[in-house]
Write a protein that holds these residues in place. Structure first.
Motif, short mmCIF file in Angstrom:
data_model
loop_
_atom_site.label_atom_id
_atom_site.label_comp_id
_atom_site.label_asym_id
_atom_site.label_seq_id
_atom_site.Cartn_x
_atom_site.Cartn_y
_atom_site.Cartn_z
N SER A 128 0.78 -1.36 0.42
CA SER A 128 -0.21 0.25 0.07
C SER A 128 0.90 1.15 0.04
O SER A 128 0.44 2.43 -0.64
CB SER A 128 -1.01 0.00 1.36
N ASP A 129 2.29 0.93 0.65
CA ASP A 129 2.45 2.42 0.87
C ASP A 129 3.64 2.83 -0.67
O ASP A 129 4.53 3.51 -0.17
CB ASP A 129 3.35 2.49 2.05
N ASN A 130 3.99 1.54 -0.65
CA ASN A 130 5.00 1.49 -1.91
C ASN A 130 4.28 0.74 -2.85
O ASN A 130 4.75 -0.18 -4.02
CB ASN A 130 6.30 0.87 -1.58
N PRO A 131 3.53 1.30 -4.24
CA PRO A 131 3.21 0.74 -5.53
C PRO A 131 4.52 0.89 -6.28
O PRO A 131 4.97 2.04 -6.27
CB PRO A 131 2.20 1.18 -5.61
N LEU A 132 4.29 -0.22 -7.63
CA LEU A 132 5.06 -0.45 -8.95
C LEU A 132 4.88 1.55 -9.73
O LEU A 132 5.84 1.57 -9.88
CB LEU A 132 4.69 -1.41 -9.15
N ILE A 133 3.62 1.42 -9.48
CA ILE A 133 2.94 2.96 -10.28
C ILE A 133 2.32 2.69 -10.37
O ILE A 133 1.83 2.78 -9.18
CB ILE A 133 2.41 2.24 -12.12
N GLU A 134 2.13 4.80 -10.84
CA GLU A 134 0.76 5.18 -9.95
C GLU A 134 -0.71 4.63 -10.59
O GLU A 134 -1.30 5.51 -9.11
CB GLU A 134 1.53 6.95 -10.34
N LYS A 135 -0.63 5.04 -11.39
CA LYS A 135 -2.02 4.83 -11.97
C LYS A 135 -1.82 3.71 -13.43
O LYS A 135 -1.46 3.86 -14.17
CB LYS A 135 -2.36 6.23 -12.58
N TRP A 136 -2.99 3.03 -13.17
CA TRP A 136 -3.08 1.88 -14.10
C TRP A 136 -4.30 1.09 -13.92
O TRP A 136 -5.54 1.54 -13.15
CB TRP A 136 -2.25 0.39 -13.12
N ASP A 137 -5.02 1.74 -15.70
CA ASP A 137 -6.59 1.25 -15.81
C ASP A 137 -6.84 1.54 -16.80
O ASP A 137 -5.33 1.12 -17.56
CB ASP A 137 -8.10 2.20 -15.27
N ASP A 138 -8.37 1.17 -17.85
CA ASP A 138 -8.21 0.59 -18.93
C ASP A 138 -7.54 2.33 -20.22
O ASP A 138 -7.57 1.80 -21.51
CB ASP A 138 -9.36 0.60 -19.64
N GLU A 139 -6.85 2.94 -19.35
CA GLU A 139 -6.53 4.19 -20.43
C GLU A 139 -4.79 4.41 -19.58
O GLU A 139 -4.36 4.71 -21.03
CB GLU A 139 -7.72 5.71 -19.93
N ASN A 140 -4.74 3.59 -19.30
CA ASN A 140 -3.39 4.15 -18.80
C ASN A 140 -2.80 2.27 -18.15
O ASN A 140 -2.99 1.96 -17.43
CB ASN A 140 -3.04 4.99 -17.31
N LYS A 141 -2.89 2.05 -19.94
CA LYS A 141 -2.59 0.09 -19.45
C LYS A 141 -0.34 0.02 -19.66
O LYS A 141 -0.46 0.60 -18.65
CB LYS A 141 -2.72 0.20 -21.59
N ILE A 142 -0.73 -1.16 -19.21
CA ILE A 142 0.72 -1.48 -19.20
C ILE A 142 2.01 -2.59 -19.92
O ILE A 142 0.26 -3.15 -21.26
CB ILE A 142 0.89 -2.13 -17.65
N ASN A 143 2.63 -2.85 -20.67
CA ASN A 143 2.63 -3.02 -21.60
C ASN A 143 3.46 -4.36 -20.13
O ASN A 143 4.51 -4.48 -19.30
CB ASN A 143 3.85 -2.83 -22.63
N LEU A 144 3.76 -5.40 -20.36
CA LEU A 144 4.23 -6.39 -19.87
C LEU A 144 5.12 -7.60 -20.20
O LEU A 144 5.31 -8.03 -21.79
CB LEU A 144 3.32 -8.24 -18.98
N LEU A 145 6.53 -7.96 -19.75
CA LEU A 145 7.55 -8.25 -20.39
C LEU A 145 7.69 -9.44 -18.95
O LEU A 145 8.20 -9.34 -18.07
CB LEU A 145 8.97 -7.63 -20.89
N GLY A 146 7.86 -11.12 -19.81
CA GLY A 146 8.04 -12.16 -18.47
C GLY A 146 9.21 -12.84 -19.30
O GLY A 146 9.35 -13.47 -20.17
N HIS A 147 10.62 -12.88 -18.14
CA HIS A 147 11.68 -13.67 -18.49
C HIS A 147 11.97 -14.94 -18.52
O HIS A 147 10.82 -15.52 -16.92
CB HIS A 147 13.14 -12.77 -18.17
N SER A 148 11.72 -16.76 -18.67
CA SER A 148 11.73 -17.51 -18.47
C SER A 148 10.40 -17.78 -17.83
O SER A 148 9.33 -17.82 -18.73
CB SER A 148 12.49 -18.19 -17.39
N PHE A 149 10.20 -18.21 -16.60
CA PHE A 149 8.86 -18.97 -15.96
C PHE A 149 8.42 -17.14 -15.39
O PHE A 149 6.87 -17.05 -15.78
CB PHE A 149 8.90 -18.98 -14.89
N GLY A 150 8.46 -16.18 -15.79
CA GLY A 150 8.37 -14.82 -16.21
C GLY A 150 7.22 -15.05 -16.98
O GLY A 150 5.86 -13.89 -17.10
#
Length: 389
Positions: A128-150
């Motif tokens: 809660s005190d340390n999110p990875l990103i500030e804003k995320w929703d259907d307008e502020n999308k993300i790209n995911l990159l996974g290495h190996s089992f990622g």
């Protein structure tokens, strides 16, 4: 769930001991003027890995290793990149739940049904005190990159975001369920990139021919043994099917794939790797110039193992080429999902765009350890392509 130290002092010392070789610094392109988007890029590590929440990332960055902090470099080029820290040995399900909590700045919820069935605590770390990103929703999308089992981790994550979990919905009070398990958020994800990902499992768990011992040096044997030990479960009482080692076995990967599917509006890219060469007898042998010492033995065994799994999957010659830990064919795309060879003039969503095979071992797309590989241009070009779609 306990937080696990992902790299030992001994391992780090050995890595530093062998890091004396140098590499040529790459030249970089200026920021593109043709970007259509610039969504945040979320990098997810593989088995035994670590990310920005882990103290060892201050000593050695998983993304970039000895070529420097890849996240810092890409951010300096105008991209917004972050690296997650998920359970180094956990199942794709558990890791997906941890990723969601980090992205939303919430407490990890592994699900009522799942945690009871798998015999572990339902709730984990609080972000809660340390999110990875500030804003995320259907307008502020993300790209995911996974290495190996990622790769399996981000695929499971996307499935839950899109469709939720019927089991969790049935077992949990509506006021108590995590939004992850409700679904309906497929359009929060723009693209998924799998890097040397064992989509269909790996024969590293099958090719355990103890009658064949490669002629390895002391250092190679030591590093190989260390990697083998690092893949063990944490022994915390979880069900034996709630670990990465279970999901990575071919028969279990088939079952996992049956529960996942490509989302029609998400762009998919997959980079298989290869560090072996075809021999006269039809087997594949690791190229010592591009293969980490710790992967030599597994690469040799994988390059010669042909057979049938307990579940009836036929492993033929097509599986022999590998990157030391993952069969090259397995890293192309999930066998049960649509895929095409990458064509820069025809990039479609909802289908795996299989990139040309990358010449390097399993750690090459991290940046390598003993075999250094400067990947900064590689990622800058890939992110440039995604932003230009």
């Amino acid at each position: 769930m306990k937080k696990i130290i992902r790299i030992t002092a001994l391992a780090l010392s050995l890595i530093l001991l062998f890091s004396a070789c140098t590499f040529k610094k790459a030249e970089y392109k200026p920021e593109s003027k043709n970007w259509k988007t610039n969504y945040t890029y979320v990098f997810v590590h593989g088995l035994s890995g670590w990310g920005s929440y882990d103290p060892q990332d201050k000593l050695l960055h998983y993304w970039g290793t000895f070529s420097g902090d890849l996240m810092k470099h890409l951010n300096s080029q105008g991209y917004n990149c972050v690296s997650a820290s998920v359970d180094p040995f956990g199942s794709a399900w558990d890791r997906a739940c941890e990723l969601y909590a980090q992205l939303t700045g919430s407490v990890v919820d592994y699900g009522k049904e799942h945690s009871e069935r798998c015999n572990h605590e339902r709730f984990g770390e609080d972000f809660s005190d340390n999110p990875l990103i500030e804003k995320w929703d259907d307008e502020n999308k993300i790209n995911l990159l996974g290495h190996s089992f990622g790769g399996a981790t981000v695929r499971m994550f996307a499935q839950l975001m899109a469709y939720g979990s019927k089991a969790e919905i049935q077992a949990t009070d509506p006021d108590d369920i995590s939004p992850l398990f409700v679904g309906g958020k497929a359009d929060w994800i723009y693209s998924i990139t799998a890097l040397a990902a064992p989509h269909n499992g790996t024969t590293a768990y099958n090719s355990n021919d103890t009658t064949y011992e490669p002629d390895l040096s002391f250092a190679e044997k030591l590093m190989s043994d260390m990697v083998g030990g690092a893949t063990a479960g944490s022994g915390d009482g979880r069900a034996d099917y709630d670990y990465a080692n279970y999901d990575l076995q071919i028969d279990n990967a088939v079952k996992l794939n049956e529960s996942l599917s490509a989302l029609e509006n998400v762009y998919y890219f997959s980079y298989p790797c290869s560090s072996t060469t075809l021999q006269k007898d039809g087997t594949y042998f690791p190229d010592r110039d591009m293969t980490e010492k710790m992967f030599v033995k597994s690469s040799i065994l994988m390059g010669r193992w042909i057979g049938e799994t307990e579940g009836g999957v036929i492993i033929d010659e097509a599986w022999l080429d590998n990157d030391g830990l993952v069969n090259t064919i397995s890293a192309t795309a999930p066998f049960n999902e649509p895929s095409v060879d990458f064509d820069e003039n025809n990039i479609a969503a909802g289908v795996w765009n299989v990139m040309p095979v990358y010449e390097g071992d399993h750690m090459s797309l991290q940046g390598g350890m003993l075999v250094k590989n400067d990947v900064r241009d590689f990622y800058a070009e890939h992110l440039e392509m995604i932003n230009s779609l």
